[in-house]
Structure formats: structure tokens, C-alpha cells
Design a protein around this motif. Structure first.
Motif, PDB file in Angstrom:
ATOM      1  N   LYS A  16       0.835  -1.208   0.000  1.00  0.00           N
ATOM      2  CA  LYS A  16       0.000   0.000   0.000  1.00  0.00           C
ATOM      3  C   LYS A  16       0.867   1.254   0.000  1.00  0.00           C
ATOM      4  O   LYS A  16       0.599   2.220  -0.718  1.00  0.00           O
ATOM      5  CB  LYS A  16      -0.935   0.002   1.207  1.00  0.00           C
ATOM      6  N   ARG A  17       1.915   1.242   0.821  1.00  0.00           N
ATOM      7  CA  ARG A  17       2.808   2.394   0.902  1.00  0.00           C
ATOM      8  C   ARG A  17       3.560   2.594  -0.419  1.00  0.00           C
ATOM      9  O   ARG A  17       3.728   3.717  -0.885  1.00  0.00           O
ATOM     10  CB  ARG A  17       3.787   2.206   2.060  1.00  0.00           C
ATOM     11  N   ASP A  77       2.499   1.825  -3.363  1.00  0.00           N
ATOM     12  CA  ASP A  77       1.538   2.388  -4.321  1.00  0.00           C
ATOM     13  C   ASP A  77       1.409   3.899  -4.137  1.00  0.00           C
ATOM     14  O   ASP A  77       1.372   4.658  -5.106  1.00  0.00           O
ATOM     15  CB  ASP A  77       0.169   1.722  -4.178  1.00  0.00           C
ATOM     16  N   LYS A  78       1.341   4.358  -2.882  1.00  0.00           N
ATOM     17  CA  LYS A  78       1.239   5.798  -2.604  1.00  0.00           C
ATOM     18  C   LYS A  78       2.510   6.533  -3.022  1.00  0.00           C
ATOM     19  O   LYS A  78       2.454   7.637  -3.559  1.00  0.00           O
ATOM     20  CB  LYS A  78       0.948   6.024  -1.128  1.00  0.00           C
ATOM     21  N   MET A 123       3.104   9.647  -5.640  1.00  0.00           N
ATOM     22  CA  MET A 123       3.836  10.837  -5.217  1.00  0.00           C
ATOM     23  C   MET A 123       5.005  11.116  -6.154  1.00  0.00           C
ATOM     24  O   MET A 123       5.241  12.258  -6.547  1.00  0.00           O
ATOM     25  CB  MET A 123       4.342  10.644  -3.786  1.00  0.00           C
ATOM     26  N   CYS A 150      11.555  10.181  -1.660  1.00  0.00           N
ATOM     27  CA  CYS A 150      10.570   9.224  -2.169  1.00  0.00           C
ATOM     28  C   CYS A 150      11.271   8.017  -2.798  1.00  0.00           C
ATOM     29  O   CYS A 150      10.896   6.866  -2.540  1.00  0.00           O
ATOM     30  CB  CYS A 150       9.680   9.932  -3.187  1.00  0.00           C
TER      31      CYS A 150
END
Length: 74
Positions: free
Chosen positions: A14-15, A17-18, A22, A60
Motif C-alpha cells: 500500500k505504501r 503504491d502511494k 507521489m 521518495c
């Protein structure tokens, strides 16, 4: 894989994907990027300078690499 590892793997996916979203926003110079703050006594947004976008993009990419390594080790 035990349940604890499976739960952690799901959190990491999930992280990731975020972070992918970003990264896409930060790499596209045509899109504006803002830091939004909200709290007691302050609500507002500040535009990110090109240098700050570069710093955030680097963070990121680094976080993506770290999480991908952890995911691979699960």
C-alpha cells in the motif's frame, strides 16, 4: 509466510503504491506541488520550490528502495 509477515507485506505494498503516485507528481514539472498544513491556528498551503521538489523526490526514491528491499526479504 506467517500472518505477521503477510500483514507487513500488505502494508508495504500500500505504501509503495502511494509513493509511486507521489513520485509521478513530483517528476512532472507541469504539475504544481504544494505542502498543505492544517492544525490549530494554521490552515494553508505553500508552493514547493524546484529544489524542494528535488529533495522530496530523492526521499521518495530512497523510501521506495528501502521498502522494496524489506518486501523482498519477507
Amino acid at each position: 509466510m506467517d500472518m505477521k509477515s503477510l500483514d507487513r507485506a500488505n502494508e508495504i505494498r500500500k505504501r509503495l503504491d502511494k509513493l509511486k503516485i507521489m513520485r509521478k507528481w513530483l517528476e512532472d514539472k507541469e504539475w504544481s506541488a504544494y505542502l498543505i498544513g492544517s492544525g490549530v491556528g494554521f490552515d494553508g498551503a505553500v508552493a514547493l520550490s524546484p529544489d524542494m521538489r528535488t529533495v522530496l523526490l530523492g526521499m521518495c526514491i530512497g523510501e521506495t528502495a528501502r521498502l522494496q528491499k524489506e518486501f523482498d526479504n519477507l
